[in-house]
Design an enzyme around this catalytic site. Structure first.
Site, PDB file in Angstrom:
ATOM      1  N   THR A  20      -4.490   1.085  -0.249  1.00  0.00           N
ATOM      2  CA  THR A  20      -4.824  -0.329  -0.049  1.00  0.00           C
ATOM      3  C   THR A  20      -5.430  -0.856  -1.355  1.00  0.00           C
ATOM      4  O   THR A  20      -4.697  -1.198  -2.266  1.00  0.00           O
ATOM      5  CB  THR A  20      -5.770  -0.515   1.154  1.00  0.00           C
ATOM      6  OG1 THR A  20      -6.887   0.393   1.037  1.00  0.00           O
ATOM      7  CG2 THR A  20      -5.050  -0.237   2.460  1.00  0.00           C
ATOM      8  N   LYS A  28      -6.326   8.486   1.060  1.00  0.00           N
ATOM      9  CA  LYS A  28      -6.576   7.142   0.568  1.00  0.00           C
ATOM     10  C   LYS A  28      -7.974   6.725   1.010  1.00  0.00           C
ATOM     11  O   LYS A  28      -8.521   7.231   1.991  1.00  0.00           O
ATOM     12  CB  LYS A  28      -5.538   6.140   1.059  1.00  0.00           C
ATOM     13  CG  LYS A  28      -5.501   5.879   2.562  1.00  0.00           C
ATOM     14  CD  LYS A  28      -6.547   4.916   3.127  1.00  0.00           C
ATOM     15  CE  LYS A  28      -6.548   3.593   2.414  1.00  0.00           C
ATOM     16  NZ  LYS A  28      -7.625   2.703   3.034  1.00  0.00           N
ATOM     17  N   THR A  54     -13.272   4.358   6.878  1.00  0.00           N
ATOM     18  CA  THR A  54     -11.947   3.839   6.565  1.00  0.00           C
ATOM     19  C   THR A  54     -11.300   4.643   5.455  1.00  0.00           C
ATOM     20  O   THR A  54     -11.220   4.248   4.321  1.00  0.00           O
ATOM     21  CB  THR A  54     -11.975   2.341   6.233  1.00  0.00           C
ATOM     22  OG1 THR A  54     -10.630   1.881   6.179  1.00  0.00           O
ATOM     23  CG2 THR A  54     -12.679   2.041   4.951  1.00  0.00           C
ATOM     24  N   GLU A  79     -14.280   0.885  -4.566  1.00  0.00           N
ATOM     25  CA  GLU A  79     -13.912  -0.439  -5.067  1.00  0.00           C
ATOM     26  C   GLU A  79     -14.857  -0.882  -6.181  1.00  0.00           C
ATOM     27  O   GLU A  79     -16.066  -0.968  -6.001  1.00  0.00           O
ATOM     28  CB  GLU A  79     -13.920  -1.442  -3.918  1.00  0.00           C
ATOM     29  CG  GLU A  79     -12.764  -1.223  -2.969  1.00  0.00           C
ATOM     30  CD  GLU A  79     -12.859  -2.034  -1.696  1.00  0.00           C
ATOM     31  OE1 GLU A  79     -11.825  -2.171  -1.030  1.00  0.00           O
ATOM     32  OE2 GLU A  79     -13.956  -2.510  -1.365  1.00  0.00           O
ATOM     33  N   ASN A 111     -14.129  -7.650  -2.528  1.00  0.00           N
ATOM     34  CA  ASN A 111     -14.355  -7.852  -1.096  1.00  0.00           C
ATOM     35  C   ASN A 111     -14.587  -9.300  -0.707  1.00  0.00           C
ATOM     36  O   ASN A 111     -14.447  -9.657   0.465  1.00  0.00           O
ATOM     37  CB  ASN A 111     -15.511  -6.974  -0.626  1.00  0.00           C
ATOM     38  CG  ASN A 111     -15.074  -5.531  -0.477  1.00  0.00           C
ATOM     39  OD1 ASN A 111     -14.414  -5.172   0.484  1.00  0.00           O
ATOM     40  ND2 ASN A 111     -15.417  -4.706  -1.461  1.00  0.00           N
ATOM     41  N   THR A 152      -7.327 -12.693   0.857  1.00  0.00           N
ATOM     42  CA  THR A 152      -6.618 -13.751   0.147  1.00  0.00           C
ATOM     43  C   THR A 152      -6.126 -13.313  -1.225  1.00  0.00           C
ATOM     44  O   THR A 152      -5.408 -14.031  -1.869  1.00  0.00           O
ATOM     45  CB  THR A 152      -7.539 -14.971  -0.028  1.00  0.00           C
ATOM     46  OG1 THR A 152      -8.744 -14.572  -0.711  1.00  0.00           O
ATOM     47  CG2 THR A 152      -7.901 -15.571   1.309  1.00  0.00           C
TER      48      THR A 152
END
Length: 410
Positions: free
Chosen positions: A160, A186, A197, A283, A405, A410
């Site tokens: 992702t 992942k 997650t 991230e 985040n 979007t």
């Protein structure tokens, strides 16, 4: 206590992958769930395989987890895993469950196997329905092979916000046979497992019964995947899923087998490497942080303290800023609820002693800052009240984490 490390009977396979174990193949395709990257993948075993799984502890378990749990419970055997990215199929009600079952059915039809031999996994945005027209067409395009290209096609299909693929592979000699363990994973954000997650898939050609495999996975998970944190958030979906197809032809493995600890050590190495790769690819992250807690009363307390430190936003931002602010580490230890005697605690940053005997120590700020600018940083805390050790892994907290985040959908 078992120390997972490479030995004469255990060998790391540098170019190994999820298809390195005998009898496994994989593939990944672009079905159109994302703009251009692969988004649908499969792992396939030539024969039904013993299996084991651990799942997120979120109250909102996604539809694919429910379907997978049903598949595993039927015979404790799996032969295929179908995975999509871009959409978590979570909090999608009856329609989401119907779609997950359809993914299972269509994958089973592709390989002409029983539906309950198929596990389903999804990852991505929560609360949106799957684009089943694209998934139906994508499943028909899957053509698993045993090759590096096929392995990478699968690995890219499950990502992702990840920046890199995550894999690990080891071989271990059991009963004179070469047993291979390979994994792919992942995970980048919403990582605070118990489970969280992240998706991790492990394949092995070891001959091992499902009950022994489940016991091993549950134990190793607590030392590896459940000891990583990126942002403290636990998600709806993910799991660790293991298939063992017995193609190595060793005698059946269980805790009474004379080489059980060798297999266990190799399995833990694969799991630990995957967990660390997830933590490092958090991230916006620029650094991997490892925290080792020694001298704890219990193993559980050592793990708890280590994870509190690596999960502290203040510690994570200090590491990002290359600021050796050991006070933030002390704070994390203090609210950990572990047994602590302040006058016995030692804190090290790499080889630099920052705090001991309840007093700050003189150290070079320049040396500490330079150390914190490295890609990997280790913090060691000795509690001085016992002999138990625990580790946890995480990453620094950067401006880019907020950017990623703030606009995830979007």
């Amino acid at each position: 206590m078992l120390q997972a490390k490479e030995t004469s009977s255990i060998k790391k396979i540098e170019n190994g992958s999820i298809v390195s174990a005998k009898g496994f193949s994989a593939d990944g395709v672009h079905a159109g769930l994302r703009y251009s990257k692969n988004d649908l993948g499969v792992i396939y075993s030539e024969v039904p395989a013993s299996c084991a799984a651990v799942y997120t502890q979120s109250h909102f378990q996604a539809a694919p987890l429910k379907v997978t749990q049903e598949s595993v419970a039927k015979e404790n055997l799996l032969q295929a895993i179908i995975v999509n990215s871009a959409n978590a199929n979570a909090c999608t009600g009856e329609q989401g469950l119907k779609d997950a079952y359809e993914m299972r059915e269509r994958c089973a039809s592709l390989f002409n196997i029983q539906p309950h031999y198929v596990a389903v996994a999804s990852t991505g945005v929560i609360g949106e329905f799957l684009k089943m027209d694209k998934i139906r067409a994508g499943i028909q395009e899957l053509n698993p092979k045993c090759s590096q290209e096929a392995s990478e096609a699968f690995q890219t299909a499950i990502l992702t916000t990840d920046l890199v693929m995550k894999n690990s592979c080891y071989e271990v000699e059991i009963d004179g046979k070469t047993v291979t363990i390979g994994g792919a994973a992942k995970g980048s954000g919403m990582i605070h497992p118990n489970m969280a997650t992240m998706l991790s898939f492990v394949t092995t050609d070891a001959n091992i019964d499902s009950a022994s495999l489940q016991t091993l996975l549950s134990e190793v998970t607590d030392k590896t995947y459940n000891q990583i944190t990126v942002d403290g958030d636990t998600s709806t979906n993910d799991m660790v899923l293991v298939m063992a197809n017995g193609k190595a032809d060793n005698h059946s493995l269980n805790p009474n087998h004379p080489q059980w600890n060798d297999f266990k050590a190799a399995f833990q190495l694969v799991s630990e490497e995957l967990a660390k790769q997830i933590a490092k690819d958090g991230e916006g992250a620029t650094k991997l942080i490892e925290v080792e807690v020694t001298g704890a009363k219990t193993k559980q307390e050592a793990n708890v303290v280590a994870k509190k430190i690596v999960g502290s936003s203040l510690v994570k931002t200090a590491v990002y800023g290359a600021d050796a602010n050991w006070g933030r580490i002390i704070c994390a230890v203090g609210y950990s609820e572990a047994q602590v005697e302040p006058e016995k605690i030692d804190i090290f940053l790499g080889d630099l002693c920052l705090f001991t005997n309840n007093s700050p120590q003189s150290f070079s700020e320049e040396a500490a800052s330079n150390y914190l600018k490295q890609d990997s940083v280790k913090i060691t805390v000795n509690l001085g009240v016992g002999d138990q050790v625990g580790k946890a892994w995480g990453c620094d907290l950067t401006y880019d984490y907020v950017k990623i985040n703030a606009s995830y959908r979007t």
